[in-house]
Design an enzyme around this catalytic site. Sequence first.
Site, short mmCIF file in Angstrom:
data_model
loop_
_atom_site.label_atom_id
_atom_site.label_comp_id
_atom_site.label_asym_id
_atom_site.label_seq_id
_atom_site.Cartn_x
_atom_site.Cartn_y
_atom_site.Cartn_z
N ASP A 148 2.03 -6.73 13.33
CA ASP A 148 1.47 -8.07 13.15
C ASP A 148 -0.05 -7.98 13.25
OD1 ASP A 148 2.00 -10.94 12.82
OD2 ASP A 148 0.85 -11.06 14.68
N ASP A 203 6.40 21.95 -36.16
CA ASP A 203 7.52 22.01 -35.19
C ASP A 203 8.84 22.13 -35.94
OD1 ASP A 203 8.95 21.94 -32.77
OD2 ASP A 203 7.54 20.51 -31.92
N GLY A 252 8.79 23.94 -39.27
CA GLY A 252 8.72 25.40 -39.19
C GLY A 252 8.94 25.89 -37.78
N PHE A 272 7.49 28.50 -35.01
CA PHE A 272 6.27 29.29 -34.81
C PHE A 272 6.53 30.74 -34.43
CE2 PHE A 272 6.22 26.33 -30.97
CZ PHE A 272 6.85 27.23 -30.10
N ARG A 325 1.43 22.68 -23.67
CA ARG A 325 2.60 22.48 -22.81
C ARG A 325 3.83 23.20 -23.34
NH1 ARG A 325 1.18 18.13 -19.55
NH2 ARG A 325 3.24 18.27 -18.67
C1 M5T Z 1 -7.50 -9.05 7.85
C2 M5T Z 1 -6.62 -8.60 6.70
C3 M5T Z 1 -5.27 -8.86 6.68
N1 M5T Z 1 -4.51 -8.48 5.61
C4 M5T Z 1 -3.06 -8.79 5.56
O1 M5T Z 1 -2.78 -9.92 6.32
C5 M5T Z 1 -1.39 -9.94 6.64
C6 M5T Z 1 -1.24 -10.32 8.08
O2 M5T Z 1 -0.06 -11.01 8.26
P1 M5T Z 1 1.17 -10.46 9.13
O3 M5T Z 1 1.89 -11.62 9.66
O4 M5T Z 1 0.71 -9.44 10.07
O5 M5T Z 1 2.05 -9.73 8.03
P2 M5T Z 1 2.81 -10.35 6.78
O6 M5T Z 1 2.00 -10.10 5.54
O7 M5T Z 1 3.25 -11.75 7.02
O8 M5T Z 1 4.08 -9.42 6.68
P3 M5T Z 1 5.25 -9.24 7.77
O9 M5T Z 1 5.01 -7.92 8.40
O10 M5T Z 1 6.52 -9.30 6.99
O11 M5T Z 1 5.15 -10.36 8.78
C7 M5T Z 1 -0.88 -8.53 6.41
O12 M5T Z 1 -0.07 -8.53 5.25
C8 M5T Z 1 -2.15 -7.74 6.17
O13 M5T Z 1 -1.91 -6.67 5.27
C9 M5T Z 1 -5.06 -7.79 4.55
O14 M5T Z 1 -4.38 -7.46 3.57
N2 M5T Z 1 -6.41 -7.49 4.59
C10 M5T Z 1 -7.23 -7.87 5.61
O15 M5T Z 1 -8.44 -7.58 5.57
#
Ligand code: M5T
Length: 629
Positions: free
Chosen positions: A88, A458, A484, A486, A501
């Site tokens: 998360d 070929d 042909g 080769f 290739r």
């Molecule tokens: C700051 C930042 C965040 N993210 C994305 O933000 C989501 C966070 O949400 P999460 O709740 O942690 O995840 P989710 O996308 O809801 O997926 P899940 O794990 O199923 O909860 C994730 O996607 C991350 O990549 C980026 O792609 N780039 C960035 O610079």
Amino acid sequence: MVLCPVIRKLLHKRVVLASASPRRQEILRQAGLRFEVVPSRFKEMLPKALFPSPPAYAVETAKQKALEVARRMHQKDLRAPDVVIGADTIVAVGGLILEKPVDKQDAYSMLSRLSGKEHSVFTGVAIVHCCSRDGRLDTDVSEFYEETRVRFSELSEDLLWEYIDSGEPMDKAGGYGIQALGGMLVEQVHGDFLNVVGFPLNRFCKKLAELYYPSGREDPRPAQSHQGRGGRDEDGGERTQAAGPEEAVSSRTGHSPPPFPTGLLELVDSFKASKALFTACKLKVFDLLKDGAPLKAVDVAGKLGASACGTGRLLDACVALGFLQKTDRGYSNTETANLHLTSDGAYSLRGLVLHHSDHPWDLSARPESAGRDGVDPHDGALGERTGPPCQASCAHSEETRLGLLRAMHSLAKLTARHVATAFDLSRFGSACDLGGCTGALAYVLAREYPRLRVTVFDLPEVLQHVAGFQPDGPRTEQVSFLPGDFFEDSLPEADLYVVSRILRDWPDGKVHELLSRVARACKPGGGLLLVDVAAGPEAEAEAEGLRRRAGGERSAAVYAHLLRRLGFADVRAAAPSATPTLHRACARPASPRAHPAGLFPPVSLIRVGQTASPREELGTAGSCKCGAP
Ligand SMILES: Cc1cn([C@@H]2O[C@H](COP(=O)(O)OP(=O)(O)OP(=O)(O)O)[C@@H](O)[C@H]2O)c(=O)[nH]c1=O
């Protein structure tokens, strides 16, 4: 490729990523981890005020995401995966936790809060080891978090709204994506960049090392010390403090066991990945999942007339290999599968997959008998003969032959521009592409060199299918086709011969014969453009004995040597920067005295294609050029 040894420890386990985030999937896939994706249904609504700090909240959310998936999978199959990974990502600024914005206004208030200031991005990660015993699920959770500090520039209102209107903020914590347009908002980053993107890969590897190599050594051998060790054994179970029987013997005899042969065991096991791909292609799984809505395993099984359980396992294997994606709605193709694994994909390699599934393995599997009996497999002594697949395909059914031609056509299309432009061929007026198959390279040569006339030479069995293949770009009268063989027929006259290739599929004797024919046909001032998959120098030494008999990859140096012996001068090699070692293949100009009378042809030796690693993308490996003074 897997750089981190500890990631290898997970290759033999059923690993599930409990996340729908495409960024997390990409980061872990790039790291070489194989996993299924089962997005968590855990609602991210834990009361933030109850947590002592923002990272504590992220860690708990990550843990609940992973546990929800472990429990759901256990309930469904009464068998949980070995490991579930949850994560998360949150943004913390001034004591506030920012998650994904709910709408544009929310994105606006988040981004304006971040403008001109430093904030922290925390990603909490939970690694849940699961074990199903007597219908009960046991879990063991390891968790950690990583912090990265990010400073934003001052953002103008216009910039903010333009960014919000791009749609990028909506599925990202804090309302920005540092890896994309959002990178423009960022002035400074302190810490792990990937942590901001969504997964702290570096800490993750360290955590795995702690779990799997508790003695601190990145070595899967049992630790020698009997004290103070906890951690996880090979099967993911908690290690006890007492020494195991193997260690007890070791300490008695004073011998330590040899390093665990991870690479060897991986090799022994790796055929399963190919087998899954072969089977899915044979069953036309990717055709079934093309374009339409995602399908559940049971529906795919119904359409294939296969068992639901076996189909589920096959589909999950394809998810782990990156060919399918899995969501709550079912399985669907990834872009790679649509392009390369469907029967009519723009760059379909399905025919090649089927060919490898059914055909050449028998040959490669038996060179040892060739070595023992003095038999050359290419002489038909093993009942088979290779040569370029599209020629070998003449011995196959119509369907197999067409599938192979399609694959050859796709491969040539993928690499043709690189081949055609690796050297300046503008001084040649005519070219003959020996074994040029469907003309994919010929048309690109014609497009790049408008003065050049190209004859594709070929076998008639191959050329009869040409009309069914669309070249990259318009058909042009610059390109003509001549039937042909080769090896049998005289080669059409041309200023430049192209051998692309083909050679790797022939043993040395045949390679020598073909190149000798080219050398004899080459006019003074003419040239040869040789394109092939080439082995790196290290592979060269190891593969020498096997390759010499059975064909296969030769290094640029081996080709250059052969060409010089045949009288080609100034053999030069060019390689892309990805494989700098190939530059060493550049040859010095040969002495004119070494040339057969009247033959001083400049030679271009170009190498394009896979390196020794079969997982590398075609066309990204080396190319090398040999040219005349
Ligand atoms: C700051 C930042 C965040 N993210 C994305 O933000 C989501 C966070 O949400 P999460 O709740 O942690 O995840 P989710 O996308 O809801 O997926 P899940 O794990 O199923 O909860 C994730 O996607 C991350 O990549 C980026 O792609 N780039 C960035 O610079």
